[in-house]
Design an enzyme around this catalytic site. Structure first.
Site, PDB file in Angstrom:
ATOM      1  N   LYS A  52       0.904  -1.113  -0.041  1.00 17.36           N
ATOM      2  CA  LYS A  52      -0.008   0.110  -0.068  1.00 17.36           C
ATOM      3  C   LYS A  52       0.920   1.155  -0.089  1.00 17.36           C
ATOM      4  O   LYS A  52       0.765   1.947  -0.708  1.00 17.36           O
ATOM      5  CB  LYS A  52      -0.813  -0.094   1.282  1.00 17.36           C
ATOM      6  CG  LYS A  52      -1.917  -1.180   1.198  1.00 17.36           C
ATOM      7  CD  LYS A  52      -2.961  -1.262   2.223  1.00 17.36           C
ATOM      8  CE  LYS A  52      -3.806  -2.535   1.903  1.00 17.36           C
ATOM      9  NZ  LYS A  52      -4.689  -2.783   3.232  1.00 17.36           N
ATOM     10  N   GLN A  96      -4.810  -1.652   9.443  1.00 17.49           N
ATOM     11  CA  GLN A  96      -4.807  -3.057   9.006  1.00 17.49           C
ATOM     12  C   GLN A  96      -5.350  -4.238   9.843  1.00 17.49           C
ATOM     13  O   GLN A  96      -4.984  -4.032  11.081  1.00 17.49           O
ATOM     14  CB  GLN A  96      -3.180  -3.252   8.617  1.00 17.49           C
ATOM     15  CG  GLN A  96      -2.920  -4.355   7.758  1.00 17.49           C
ATOM     16  CD  GLN A  96      -3.590  -4.552   6.431  1.00 17.49           C
ATOM     17  OE1 GLN A  96      -3.634  -3.605   5.881  1.00 17.49           O
ATOM     18  NE2 GLN A  96      -3.933  -5.657   5.556  1.00 17.49           N
ATOM     19  N   ASP A 119     -11.101   2.413   3.472  1.00 19.30           N
ATOM     20  CA  ASP A 119     -11.242   0.709   3.384  1.00 19.30           C
ATOM     21  C   ASP A 119     -12.744   0.600   3.059  1.00 19.30           C
ATOM     22  O   ASP A 119     -13.171  -0.375   2.789  1.00 19.30           O
ATOM     23  CB  ASP A 119     -10.790   0.253   4.778  1.00 19.30           C
ATOM     24  CG  ASP A 119      -9.518  -0.497   4.788  1.00 19.30           C
ATOM     25  OD1 ASP A 119      -9.034  -0.928   3.406  1.00 19.30           O
ATOM     26  OD2 ASP A 119      -8.828  -0.743   5.834  1.00 19.30           O
TER      27      ASP A 119
HETATM   28  N1  GUN Z   1      -6.376  -7.194   5.912  1.00 17.77           N
HETATM   29  C1  GUN Z   1      -6.908  -7.786   4.704  1.00 17.77           C
HETATM   30  N2  GUN Z   1      -7.411  -7.256   3.766  1.00 17.77           N
HETATM   31  C2  GUN Z   1      -7.424  -5.753   4.378  1.00 17.77           C
HETATM   32  C3  GUN Z   1      -7.891  -4.541   3.702  1.00 17.77           C
HETATM   33  O1  GUN Z   1      -8.644  -4.371   2.764  1.00 17.77           O
HETATM   34  N3  GUN Z   1      -7.855  -3.457   4.606  1.00 17.77           N
HETATM   35  C4  GUN Z   1      -7.486  -3.617   5.995  1.00 17.77           C
HETATM   36  N4  GUN Z   1      -7.411  -2.690   6.606  1.00 17.77           N
HETATM   37  N5  GUN Z   1      -7.037  -4.846   6.557  1.00 17.77           N
HETATM   38  C5  GUN Z   1      -6.942  -5.999   5.755  1.00 17.77           C
END
Ligand code: GUN
Length: 292
Positions: A52, A96, A119
């Site tokens: 990211k 996350q 998100d």
């Molecule tokens: N863990 C797995 N996929 C995601 C996601 O898209 N966002 C976040 N914050 N955590 C994750």
């Protein structure tokens, strides 16, 4: 059969975002700023967050990674979220997941200001998505819709079968495919662990979205010739021949299903690379909404 190239599509979208950001900056505006909270040292989460941050660089965004030890208290994490909610220099942020067991993920998700919830996990954004209002769409469903759109796949009047009812993939992609929109306007069936006749239902599908996390679940005898198959599965299967020690396995028996399909996504290189693009799109949108 057309192989849907998520890697290339994601690269194209990131380039388009970078061009838009370069134009913003040239006008004297601040670049979008994404912050990410990472708790602990889970291997998968470390990789996702690093990707990211890398995507932010490619798009010309500012990024801030906030790391906390595994034993951070829920109270301290909520205070950090409150600080980011009030920080005007941050357009959007993510926490996350998964979080350590002593922290209530739902409480954390609901603490994020919906206007910064890039998100798309906050119930306000989930609710807006389900009634077709503008909102931050969660990453995987948004990435799937972008692939259908960019490949010009006609969805109107088609029977879409979604395998899996998770809150972050199955339910929202079912909602989006149901909306009066293109892509959308499908008749949608959602199958799950209590559905007795999955094979018969899949055989009626024009579009199948496999998102149940069961390697090679969708086999050739379940797919109608000409169907569009979208594989969301990313199960890590041990593989001694790989440097990482594992390979990613989709929910579709690709080798046998692909020859039947009009379009199919591979794993890896299909839906996966699109998910980070969705986060970048949401962050750009958050930045633009600040200007209003
Ligand atoms: N863990 C797995 N996929 C995601 C996601 O898209 N966002 C976040 N914050 N955590 C994750």
């Amino acid at each position: 059969m057309t192989l849907i190239d998520g890697k290339q599509t994601a690269a194209d979208i990131k380039k388009e975002i970078a061009a838009e950001v370069a134009a913003m900056v040239a006008r004297g505006e601040r670049a979008p700023h994404l912050a990410a909270i990472l708790v602990g040292h889970d291997g998968g989460s470390e990789t996702y967050v690093a990707n990211k941050v890398k995507a932010c660089e490619m798009c010309g965004f500012t990024s801030t990674l906030l790391r906390f030890d595994e034993d951070i208290t829920e109270e301290k994490l909520l205070a950090e979220i409150d600080r980011l909610n009030r920080d005007d220099s941050v357009d959007g942020f993510i926490v996350q997941l998964p979080l350590p067991r002593h922290i209530d993920e739902q409480k954390v998700t609901e603490a994020v200001d919906p206007a910064k919830d890039v998100d798309g996990f906050h119930p306000v954004n989930v609710g807006k998505l389900s009634i077709g209002l503008p909102c931050f769409k969660s990453a995987t469903p948004s990435g799937i819709i972008d692939l259908l759109d960019r490949y010009g796949i006609q969805t109107r009047g088609k029977h879409a079968v979604v395998l899996g009812r998770s809150n972050i993939v199955g339910k929202p992609i079912a909602s989006l495919l149901l909306q009066k929109a293109q892509p959308g306007n499908c008749t949608v069936t959602v199958c799950h662990s209590a559905t007795p006749n999955i094979k018969e239902i899949c055989l009626q599908a024009d579009i199948i979205v496999a998102a149940l996390g069961s390697p090679a679940f969708l086999t050739a005898d379940m797919v109608k010739p000409g169907a569009v198959v979208i594989d969301v599965g990313t199960t890590r299967v041990p593989d001694a021949s790989r440097k990482s020690g594992f390979r990613l396995c989709g929910d579709v028996d690709f080798d046998n299903v692909a020859p039947l399909c009009s379009y199919i996504t591979p794993v890896p290189g299909g839906v996966g690379p699109m998910t980070i693009c969705a986060l970048m799109k949401n962050t750009l949108q958050a930045r633009k909404q600040k200007n209003k």
